[in-house]
Design a protein around this motif. Structure first.
Motif, PDB file in Angstrom:
ATOM      1  N   ASP A   1      -2.257  -3.315 -10.215  1.00 25.14           N
ATOM      2  CA  ASP A   1      -2.943  -4.290 -11.070  1.00 25.14           C
ATOM      3  C   ASP A   1      -3.353  -5.529 -10.280  1.00 25.14           C
ATOM      4  O   ASP A   1      -4.431  -6.092 -10.513  1.00 25.14           O
ATOM      5  N   ARG A   2      -2.500  -5.940  -9.349  1.00 32.47           N
ATOM      6  CA  ARG A   2      -2.818  -7.114  -8.518  1.00 32.47           C
ATOM      7  C   ARG A   2      -4.079  -6.874  -7.706  1.00 32.47           C
ATOM      8  O   ARG A   2      -4.951  -7.766  -7.614  1.00 32.47           O
TER       9      ARG A   2
ATOM     10  N   ASP B   1     -11.631  -5.286  -1.162  1.00 27.59           N
ATOM     11  CA  ASP B   1     -10.940  -5.179  -2.445  1.00 27.59           C
ATOM     12  C   ASP B   1     -10.969  -3.758  -2.991  1.00 27.59           C
ATOM     13  O   ASP B   1      -9.982  -3.284  -3.570  1.00 27.59           O
ATOM     14  N   VAL B   2     -12.089  -3.068  -2.837  1.00 30.49           N
ATOM     15  CA  VAL B   2     -12.176  -1.672  -3.286  1.00 30.49           C
ATOM     16  C   VAL B   2     -11.170  -0.816  -2.528  1.00 30.49           C
ATOM     17  O   VAL B   2     -10.456   0.010  -3.114  1.00 30.49           O
ATOM     18  N   ALA B   3     -11.099  -1.013  -1.210  1.00 28.29           N
ATOM     19  CA  ALA B   3     -10.176  -0.222  -0.388  1.00 28.29           C
ATOM     20  C   ALA B   3      -8.726  -0.510  -0.761  1.00 28.29           C
ATOM     21  O   ALA B   3      -7.902   0.409  -0.859  1.00 28.29           O
ATOM     22  N   LEU B   4      -8.401  -1.785  -0.953  1.00 24.63           N
ATOM     23  CA  LEU B   4      -7.029  -2.141  -1.313  1.00 24.63           C
ATOM     24  C   LEU B   4      -6.642  -1.571  -2.674  1.00 24.63           C
ATOM     25  O   LEU B   4      -5.523  -1.073  -2.861  1.00 24.63           O
TER      26      LEU B   4
ATOM     27  N   LEU C   1       0.848  -1.190   0.000  1.00 23.94           N
ATOM     28  CA  LEU C   1       0.000   0.000   0.000  1.00 23.94           C
ATOM     29  C   LEU C   1       0.884   1.241   0.000  1.00 23.94           C
ATOM     30  O   LEU C   1       2.036   1.196   0.430  1.00 23.94           O
ATOM     31  N   ARG C   2       0.330   2.349  -0.451  1.00 21.12           N
ATOM     32  CA  ARG C   2       1.090   3.596  -0.487  1.00 21.12           C
ATOM     33  C   ARG C   2       1.513   4.018   0.911  1.00 21.12           C
ATOM     34  O   ARG C   2       0.772   3.820   1.890  1.00 21.12           O
ATOM     35  N   ALA C   3       2.665   4.633   1.004  1.00 15.69           N
ATOM     36  CA  ALA C   3       3.204   5.037   2.309  1.00 15.69           C
ATOM     37  C   ALA C   3       2.350   6.109   2.965  1.00 15.69           C
ATOM     38  O   ALA C   3       2.378   6.265   4.194  1.00 15.69           O
TER      39      ALA C   3
ATOM     40  N   ALA D   1      -3.535   0.994  -3.130  1.00 14.72           N
ATOM     41  CA  ALA D   1      -2.393   0.192  -3.579  1.00 14.72           C
ATOM     42  C   ALA D   1      -1.213   1.045  -4.027  1.00 14.72           C
ATOM     43  O   ALA D   1      -1.386   2.100  -4.655  1.00 14.72           O
ATOM     44  N   ALA D   2      -0.020   0.595  -3.711  1.00 14.16           N
ATOM     45  CA  ALA D   2       1.193   1.202  -4.259  1.00 14.16           C
ATOM     46  C   ALA D   2       1.252   0.864  -5.743  1.00 14.16           C
ATOM     47  O   ALA D   2       0.759  -0.181  -6.180  1.00 14.16           O
TER      48      ALA D   2
END
Length: 217
Positions: A205-206, A192-195, A149-151, A199-200
């Motif tokens: 894409d994952r 899944d929406v939150a991730l 996830l983004r920092a 996401a970084a």
């Protein structure tokens, strides 16, 4: 010798407390809408009514004790090296999806008790002293620390947002508006929406993949 005696007393109390909670669950399964009293629980557990009050407390504390037992079982499930990836197991990290799925599956594994516990807990105005939200927050913080996830992501806020959606699905399930599968699907979709949003870049894409291959259920 006194420490040994003290240990035996504590074990005896724990065993009687477990019998009381098992008896409560049995009574609920037999008649989901029945009034749960200390006297009925005591008869089923084979203890005196005063023991129920001493080890558990009045009726509101019974729901609190059932909720604590729920969290004990959830934490044991999450501690088991079930489906966590090898790298996560090595680092002692929690997978956010595993937290959400394990929580939902634990609710639906004992539906009568779970539904009554949630309704009574809400009616009492109390809140869970220990919540799956804590486990989810830790799992998201682990994911951020591993660069998934983004920092700049506030993982506590992210966990709270996911939890709000999951609680909404829980109450729909408790009310019988959705079945077990839909409950799980909606909870996982919220995660899944939150991730995907947090996401970084290398992992976007994952985290988007489940959303591309599945609807909102």
């Amino acid at each position: 010798m006194p420490p040994v005696e003290g240990g035996l007393r504590e074990r005896s109390k724990a065993q009687r407390r477990a019998r009381i909670l098992d008896a409560t669950r049995e009574l609920l399964r037999e008649n989901p809408e029945s009034v749960i009293s200390a006297e009925r629980i005591a008869r089923r557990a084979g203890v005196a009514p005063a023991t129920v009050y001493n080890l558990i407390g009045p009726r509101d504390r019974i729901w609190e004790a059932l909720a604590a037992g729920f969290m004990d079982r959830l934490e044991r499930r999450l501690a088991a090296p079930a489906r966590a990836a090898a790298e996560e197991a090595a680092e002692g990290a929690l997978d956010p999806r595993r937290v959400v799925e394990a929580t939902v599956r634990l609710f639906v594994s004992d539906p009568v008790v779970s539904r009554r516990m949630v309704r009574e807990w809400e009616a009492s105005g109390l809140v869970f002293r220990r919540s799956p939200l804590t486990q989810l927050g830790r799992a998201l913080a682990d994911a951020r620390a591993r660069g998934l996830l983004r920092a700049d992501v506030d993982t506590d806020a992210l966990a709270a947002a996911v939890s709000t959606s999951c609680v909404g699905a829980l109450h729909q399930w408790v009310a019988g508006l959705i079945d077990d599968d839909r409950f799980l699907a909606r909870a996982v979709f919220a995660l899944d929406v939150a991730l995907a949003a947090a996401a970084a870049a290398p992992h976007r894409d994952r985290f988007l993949a489940p959303l591309r291959t599945r609807g909102t259920a």
